[in-house]
Write an enzyme that holds these catalytic residues in place. Structure first.
Site, PDB file in Angstrom:
ATOM      1  N   ASP A  23      75.212 -18.373  22.921  1.00 28.51           N
ATOM      2  CA  ASP A  23      74.449 -17.956  24.087  1.00 28.51           C
ATOM      3  C   ASP A  23      73.534 -19.141  24.439  1.00 28.51           C
ATOM      4  OD1 ASP A  23      72.706 -16.297  25.793  1.00 28.51           O
ATOM      5  OD2 ASP A  23      71.326 -16.444  24.105  1.00 28.51           O
ATOM      6  N   ASP A  32      70.781 -14.155  20.722  1.00 33.97           N
ATOM      7  CA  ASP A  32      69.432 -13.708  20.380  1.00 33.97           C
ATOM      8  C   ASP A  32      68.984 -12.471  21.162  1.00 33.97           C
ATOM      9  OD1 ASP A  32      69.351 -15.249  22.813  1.00 33.97           O
ATOM     10  OD2 ASP A  32      67.179 -15.060  22.679  1.00 33.97           O
ATOM     11  N   ASP A  90      72.918 -10.036  24.593  1.00 37.79           N
ATOM     12  CA  ASP A  90      73.994 -10.556  23.731  1.00 37.79           C
ATOM     13  C   ASP A  90      74.550  -9.487  22.798  1.00 37.79           C
ATOM     14  OD1 ASP A  90      73.597 -13.152  24.731  1.00 37.79           O
ATOM     15  OD2 ASP A  90      71.920 -13.431  23.354  1.00 37.79           O
TER      16      ASP A  90
HETATM   17  P1  ADP Z   1      71.382 -15.972  28.606  1.00 41.58           P
HETATM   18  O1  ADP Z   1      72.739 -15.351  28.645  1.00 41.58           O
HETATM   19  O2  ADP Z   1      71.432 -17.444  28.859  1.00 41.58           O
HETATM   20  O3  ADP Z   1      70.628 -15.621  27.342  1.00 41.58           O
HETATM   21  P2  ADP Z   1      70.281 -13.806  30.161  1.00 41.58           P
HETATM   22  O4  ADP Z   1      71.567 -13.050  30.230  1.00 41.58           O
HETATM   23  O5  ADP Z   1      69.178 -13.267  29.319  1.00 41.58           O
HETATM   24  O6  ADP Z   1      70.553 -15.347  29.824  1.00 41.58           O
HETATM   25  O7  ADP Z   1      69.725 -13.931  31.632  1.00 41.58           O
HETATM   26  C1  ADP Z   1      70.548 -14.391  32.664  1.00 41.58           C
HETATM   27  C2  ADP Z   1      69.741 -14.637  33.876  1.00 41.58           C
HETATM   28  O8  ADP Z   1      69.210 -13.407  34.372  1.00 41.58           O
HETATM   29  C3  ADP Z   1      68.559 -15.531  33.639  1.00 41.58           C
HETATM   30  O9  ADP Z   1      68.903 -16.877  33.779  1.00 41.58           O
HETATM   31  C4  ADP Z   1      67.628 -15.083  34.743  1.00 41.58           C
HETATM   32  O10 ADP Z   1      68.015 -15.670  35.945  1.00 41.58           O
HETATM   33  C5  ADP Z   1      67.907 -13.592  34.836  1.00 41.58           C
HETATM   34  N1  ADP Z   1      66.982 -12.774  34.023  1.00 41.58           N
HETATM   35  C6  ADP Z   1      67.283 -12.042  32.927  1.00 41.58           C
HETATM   36  N2  ADP Z   1      66.210 -11.390  32.448  1.00 41.58           N
HETATM   37  C7  ADP Z   1      65.170 -11.729  33.248  1.00 41.58           C
HETATM   38  C8  ADP Z   1      63.784 -11.407  33.297  1.00 41.58           C
HETATM   39  N3  ADP Z   1      63.211 -10.600  32.403  1.00 41.58           N
HETATM   40  N4  ADP Z   1      63.060 -11.973  34.273  1.00 41.58           N
HETATM   41  C9  ADP Z   1      63.630 -12.791  35.169  1.00 41.58           C
HETATM   42  N5  ADP Z   1      64.896 -13.131  35.188  1.00 41.58           N
HETATM   43  C10 ADP Z   1      65.682 -12.627  34.253  1.00 41.58           C
HETATM   44 MG    MG Z   2      69.711 -15.360  25.107  1.00 40.77          MG
END
Ligand code: ADP
Ligand code: MG
Length: 353
Positions: A52, A250, A254
């Protein structure tokens, strides 16, 4: 009597457990927590490692670098609305936004009807108005001027995540957030590639940001803009195409992928409770180079178990044959039997080193 002594399978039985216990103990001393012996076997067979991005490859301690309000809004309003929505979110991005608002001493109201949408953002109501923070969907991009789109693209090429805030249906601006890759990320990926593993990155973030981070970590295959359930589909596809997949993650987003992968590996310190609960292996110190170590440990465990089983089997068959040929007496039988059991246990304990 001799037959009963030499044919009892103590050495065979002792071929496995000491090896697994030693390997689990070795892992624990190196900051790798295996939730059971089965996961050691599975991790040894892994062909693909999927990481991730946010919080796993990156440090998960992002900082707000740019605050860009639209039209008649100010930086402070944008930051206040954004941080009020993020007050309760466990996402690393949320914490950085709240910190940025606190640094400016902005007073925050907690939004009501808060709802987190994993992989997307947060919805809520602030003084009666509906608001939202996170990614925007494609049709909303048309509401942004070309000039702003150029700025967004440039920020994303620098590896920054761009987050949009909406108040009452209108986009009031965006924030750029920068997270740096973990210092061990590049080395960890090199170790995995040297072992012949395929390494990929899965992220909910935009393609441009993902590419920039992937480049700095030397990952050549990325899957971006994924919702949590799409991460699951990618894991299934990788599994079909290459074989066993380990997923390192994390976040709450995920957890489904961690559960689907042959081995789910969670970041111990940065990980959310759901990730820790779902994963099969936990990296206590968030040290990514331990992924390669865990795979080696798994491979070694299987190898030593196979060696032990072969050795035990050969000894038992030889002793039984010797007995039928009347070439062995009881004391020799006892020494052979106990000796081989003792040897396989000692061989298992090698994994403690
Ligand atoms: P990753 O898969 O890289 O861990 P996430 O799936 O957690 O990323 O999040 C994907 C996208 O969704 C982030 O890049 C952001 O644009 C948006 N996002 C997710 N959670 C939040 C939040 N709490 N506040 C703002 N944006 C969020
Ligand atoms: Mg993550």
């Amino acid at each position: 009597m001799i037959f009963l002594v030499v044919a009892s399978p103590c050495a065979l039985v002792s071929s496995i457990m000491p090896v697994i216990l030693s390997a689990i103990s070795n892992g624990a001393r190196n900051g790798i927590l295996f939730k059971g012996g089965l996961h050691l076997e599975h991790i040894g067979l892994v062909k693909v490692v999927a990481f991730d991005k946010t919080g796993t490859l990156t440090q998960g301690k992002p900082k707000v670098t740019d605050v860009i309000p639209f039209q008649n809004h100010t930086e402070d309003t944008l930051l206040t609305v954004s941080a009020s929505l993020e007050l309760l979110s466990e996402h690393p991005i949320a914490k950085s936004i709240v910190n940025a608002a606190k640094e400016k001493n902005l007073s925050l109201d907690r939004a009501s009807n808060l709802q987190a949408i994993p992989g997307f953002g947060v919805h809520g109501t602030l003084s009666g108005k509906e608001c939202q923070i996170g990614k925007i969907v494609e049709y909303e991009q048309k509401k942004i001027s070309l000039e702003q789109i150029q700025i967004i693209k440039k920020l994303e090429e620098e590896g920054k995540t761009v987050i949009f805030t909406k108040l009452d249906g209108e986009i009031i601006g965006f924030l750029a957030i920068q997270d740096t890759p973990r210092p061990q990320a590049k080395e960890a990926i090199r170790l995995l590639k040297n072992k012949g593993m395929k390494v990929v990155m899965l992220t909910g973030d935009s393609n441009i940001t993902a590419k920039s981070i992937a480049k700095s970590c030397d990952i050549d295959e990325i899957y971006s803009e994924l919702l949590p359930e799409q991460k699951v589909n990618v894991i299934r596809e990788l599994n079909k195409k290459y074989g066993k997949v380990a997923m390192v993650g994390d976040g709450v987003n995920d957890a489904p992928a961690l559960a689907t992968a042959s081995v789910g590996i969670a970041m111990g310190a940065a990980g959310t409770d759901v990730a820790l609960e779902t994963a099969n292996v936990i990296l206590m110190s968030d040290d990514l180079s331990k992924v390669a170590y865990a795979i080696s440990l798994g491979q070694k465990t299987s190898r030593v178990i196979k060696q032990n089983l072969c050795f035990a089997l050969v000894v038992i068959v030889s002793l039984i044959s010797a007995n039928f040929l009347d070439e062995i007496n009881l004391p020799t039988g006892v020494v052979g039997h106990e000796g081989s059991t003792f040897l396989v246990i000692l061989s298992g304990l090698r994994l403690l080193r």
